[in-house]
Write a protein that holds these residues in place. Sequence first.
Motif, mmCIF file in Angstrom:
data_model
loop_
_atom_site.group_PDB
_atom_site.id
_atom_site.type_symbol
_atom_site.label_atom_id
_atom_site.label_comp_id
_atom_site.label_asym_id
_atom_site.label_seq_id
_atom_site.Cartn_x
_atom_site.Cartn_y
_atom_site.Cartn_z
ATOM 1 N N LEU A 73 68.187 23.272 11.954
ATOM 2 C CA LEU A 73 67.624 21.933 12.133
ATOM 3 C C LEU A 73 68.446 21.119 13.135
ATOM 4 C CD1 LEU A 73 66.819 21.106 8.411
ATOM 5 C CD2 LEU A 73 65.229 21.834 10.197
ATOM 6 N N PRO A 74 67.828 20.097 13.720
ATOM 7 C CA PRO A 74 68.564 19.251 14.670
ATOM 8 C C PRO A 74 69.829 18.677 14.024
ATOM 9 C CG PRO A 74 66.236 18.670 14.656
ATOM 10 C CD PRO A 74 66.456 19.634 13.527
ATOM 11 N N GLN A 126 63.295 13.740 10.418
ATOM 12 C CA GLN A 126 64.468 13.198 11.109
ATOM 13 C C GLN A 126 64.059 12.558 12.435
ATOM 14 O OE1 GLN A 126 67.716 15.954 11.530
ATOM 15 N NE2 GLN A 126 68.630 14.787 13.195
ATOM 16 N N ALA A 127 63.222 13.253 13.186
ATOM 17 C CA ALA A 127 62.783 12.720 14.483
ATOM 18 C C ALA A 127 62.023 11.410 14.319
ATOM 19 C CB ALA A 127 61.916 13.759 15.207
ATOM 20 N N ASN A 140 62.483 9.269 17.724
ATOM 21 C CA ASN A 140 62.766 10.128 18.873
ATOM 22 C C ASN A 140 61.510 10.953 19.172
ATOM 23 O OD1 ASN A 140 63.590 12.217 20.586
ATOM 24 N ND2 ASN A 140 65.654 12.254 19.722
ATOM 25 N N ARG A 141 60.711 10.470 20.103
ATOM 26 C CA ARG A 141 59.419 11.093 20.409
ATOM 27 C C ARG A 141 59.572 12.536 20.892
ATOM 28 N NH1 ARG A 141 55.506 12.118 24.139
ATOM 29 N NH2 ARG A 141 53.389 11.525 23.562
ATOM 30 N N SER A 142 60.498 12.790 21.787
ATOM 31 C CA SER A 142 60.639 14.155 22.317
ATOM 32 C C SER A 142 61.086 15.124 21.226
ATOM 33 C CB SER A 142 61.591 14.188 23.519
ATOM 34 O OG SER A 142 62.886 13.803 23.142
ATOM 35 N N LEU A 143 61.984 14.695 20.359
ATOM 36 C CA LEU A 143 62.394 15.554 19.249
ATOM 37 C C LEU A 143 61.235 15.772 18.280
ATOM 38 C CD1 LEU A 143 64.604 17.165 17.794
ATOM 39 C CD2 LEU A 143 65.269 15.027 16.644
ATOM 40 N N ALA A 144 60.450 14.733 18.031
ATOM 41 C CA ALA A 144 59.286 14.867 17.150
ATOM 42 C C ALA A 144 58.304 15.902 17.700
ATOM 43 C CB ALA A 144 58.595 13.520 16.961
#
Length: 126
Positions: A54-55, A83-84, A89-93
Amino acid sequence: LSNVGVTSDTLGHAIQRFQKEADRFFHAIESLPASCANAILAKFERVFLDPIGLPRRKWFKHILQAPGFYLGYAAEVFPGIQQAITEKNRSLALQEIQRAADIVQAASRELAKIAACSGEELMAVA
């Protein structure tokens, strides 16, 4: 997800397919002894592990559930996505939604393979 401008259609479609394959899977294993069915399910569960982790928590490998990043030991469903979203955090999502969808699709393919097996083949898998 709208708070980060992301759509979850890809993951939604993957989950719908997974539900259909899960129905076929459970029908295929329902006549097996419980010990065999449990062994098959235990092996199948590993499909949801991602070696990347996971991130910011590489030691947690399960894509469907893990302790929440901001919750301590309380579990979250789709923890990378949660978490995103929490971090806005759009890019992480987007990345985590795609990764979760890919793993759910792989799980669907695995369920389909198992469901296609005969009773004897299933006993051998266990």
